[in-house]
Design a protein around this motif. Structure first.
Motif, short mmCIF file in Angstrom:
data_model
loop_
_atom_site.label_atom_id
_atom_site.label_comp_id
_atom_site.label_asym_id
_atom_site.label_seq_id
_atom_site.Cartn_x
_atom_site.Cartn_y
_atom_site.Cartn_z
N GLN B 56 0.63 -0.76 -0.11
CA GLN B 56 0.02 -0.14 -0.32
C GLN B 56 0.88 1.21 0.12
N GLN B 57 2.18 0.69 0.38
CA GLN B 57 2.73 2.14 0.53
C GLN B 57 3.17 2.78 -0.64
N ASN B 58 3.51 3.67 -1.19
CA ASN B 58 3.30 4.18 -2.40
C ASN B 58 6.00 4.47 -2.50
N ALA B 59 5.64 4.25 -3.42
CA ALA B 59 7.58 3.73 -3.52
C ALA B 59 8.32 5.53 -3.40
N THR B 60 9.26 5.33 -3.45
CA THR B 60 10.01 6.65 -3.51
C THR B 60 11.60 6.57 -3.80
N GLU B 61 11.57 7.13 -4.54
CA GLU B 61 13.13 7.18 -5.40
C GLU B 61 13.72 8.30 -5.34
N ASN B 62 14.55 8.89 -3.79
CA ASN B 62 15.15 10.05 -4.19
C ASN B 62 14.00 11.72 -4.84
N ARG B 63 13.93 11.93 -5.51
CA ARG B 63 13.03 13.07 -6.65
C ARG B 63 11.91 12.76 -6.88
N PHE B 64 11.68 10.67 -6.82
CA PHE B 64 10.75 10.97 -7.82
C PHE B 64 10.18 10.16 -6.94
N SER B 65 8.81 9.95 -6.62
CA SER B 65 7.86 8.67 -6.62
C SER B 65 5.92 8.97 -6.87
N VAL B 66 5.78 8.05 -6.99
CA VAL B 66 4.62 7.58 -6.89
C VAL B 66 3.20 7.82 -6.19
N ASN B 67 1.73 7.83 -7.23
CA ASN B 67 0.77 7.47 -6.41
C ASN B 67 -0.29 6.65 -7.20
N PHE B 68 -0.02 5.27 -6.02
CA PHE B 68 -0.53 4.01 -6.60
C PHE B 68 -1.65 3.82 -5.91
N GLN B 69 -2.87 3.87 -6.77
CA GLN B 69 -4.04 3.82 -6.18
C GLN B 69 -4.93 2.52 -7.00
N LYS B 70 -4.91 0.83 -6.22
CA LYS B 70 -5.26 -0.01 -7.23
C LYS B 70 -6.65 0.16 -7.20
N ALA B 71 -7.19 0.21 -6.56
CA ALA B 71 -8.53 -0.31 -6.73
C ALA B 71 -9.26 0.79 -8.16
N ALA B 72 -8.06 2.11 -8.25
CA ALA B 72 -8.27 2.71 -9.76
C ALA B 72 -8.12 2.43 -10.72
N LYS B 73 -6.70 1.56 -10.54
CA LYS B 73 -5.86 0.72 -11.60
C LYS B 73 -5.16 2.96 -12.51
N SER B 74 -4.18 3.21 -10.87
CA SER B 74 -3.85 4.26 -11.11
C SER B 74 -3.06 4.38 -11.13
N PHE B 75 -1.42 4.37 -11.71
CA PHE B 75 0.10 4.74 -11.20
C PHE B 75 0.52 5.66 -11.31
N SER B 76 0.59 7.04 -11.10
CA SER B 76 1.35 8.16 -11.74
C SER B 76 2.40 8.61 -10.87
N LEU B 77 3.42 9.35 -11.59
CA LEU B 77 4.53 9.12 -11.20
C LEU B 77 4.86 10.58 -11.16
N LYS B 78 5.35 11.69 -10.02
CA LYS B 78 5.81 12.48 -9.68
C LYS B 78 6.98 12.82 -9.13
N ILE B 79 8.05 14.11 -10.49
CA ILE B 79 9.02 14.03 -10.42
C ILE B 79 8.96 15.79 -10.69
N SER B 80 10.03 15.78 -8.77
CA SER B 80 9.94 16.80 -8.00
C SER B 80 11.08 17.93 -8.36
N ASP B 81 11.90 18.68 -8.42
CA ASP B 81 12.64 19.26 -8.67
C ASP B 81 13.32 19.28 -9.82
N SER B 82 12.96 18.72 -11.02
CA SER B 82 13.17 18.91 -12.67
C SER B 82 13.91 19.50 -12.68
#
Lengths: 112, 112
Positions: B56-82
């Motif tokens: 359930q916990q969203n993965a994070t790698e430095n400036r990259f993180s995801v918003n995983f919504q399993k029920a909605a089958k959604s998996f967005s990628l957020k890039i911070s400090d591009s």
């Protein structure tokens, strides 16, 4: 730590010919997968090799065949080339016990 | 059929800003893995981040993180400090069995 390597980098063939592409997996990896990436598209899974056997195959015709050697390197063979086979061919390696695949730089195939 | 949809063919962001890339997928499986890969003009496919569907916990790698919504089958990628080096095609993919299923990609341009 050697990454995934592929050869050749570019290749030009004519329709009806046969081609062989080569891949060496990342150091320590034992599984090799092949993908076809047409221009402007995401990669499409061709097949995966583990222990010198084809473990899973995507929706590609029998003209596409492969082989894995005891040192885990792999070859992709395409027979009777069609214009539509022009694409970037990507090799990816992984460990049998892990899901993450690491990609090589690809071979660009142009069929004239 | 298992499909991946990336609804944003192109996006642009200024350096140091934050950008979110969208991805939805369709599968009847309950156990799978999700990935974001980037493909710069050099065409090497590079792993950005991975997520196990059972976590359930969203993965994070430095400036990259995801918003995983399993029920909605959604998996967005957020890039911070591009950063300028983030300019690339970004592919969302999920794995069932041994094959990665990719979307068509989002072309991200980071401008000064």
């Amino acid at each position: 730590d050697a990454g995934v390597t592929q050869s050749p980098t570019h290749l030009i063939k004519t329709r009806g010919q046969q081609v062989t592409l080569r891949c060496s997996p990342k150091s320590g990896h034992d599984t090799v997968s092949w993908y076809q990436q047409a221009l402007g598209q995401g990669p499409q899974f061709i097949f995966q090799y583990y222990e010198e056997e084809e473990r899973q195959r995507g929706n590609f015709p029998d003209r596409f065949s492969g082989h894995q050697f005891p040192n885990y390197s792999s070859e992709l063979n395409v027979n009777a080339l069609l214009l539509g086979d022009s694409a970037l061919y990507l090799c990816a390696s992984s460990l049998r016990t892990q899901e993450t695949q690491y990609f090589g730089p690809g071979t660009r195939l142009l069929v004239l | 059929a298992q499909t991946v949809t990336q609804s944003q063919p192109e996006m642009s962001v200024q350096e140091a800003e934050t950008v979110t890339l969208s991805c939805t997928y369709d599968t009847s499986e309950s156990n799978y893995y999700l990935f974001w890969y980037k493909q710069p003009p050099s065409r090497q496919m590079i792993l950005v981040i991975r997520q196990e569907a059972y976590k359930q916990q969203n993965a994070t790698e430095n400036r990259f993180s995801v918003n995983f919504q399993k029920a909605a089958k959604s998996f967005s990628l957020k890039i911070s400090d591009s950063q300028l080096g983030d300019t690339a095609m970004y592919f969302c993919a999920f794995m069932i069995g041994y094959a990665l299923n990719f979307g068509k990609g989002t072309s991200l341009l980071v401008t000064p």
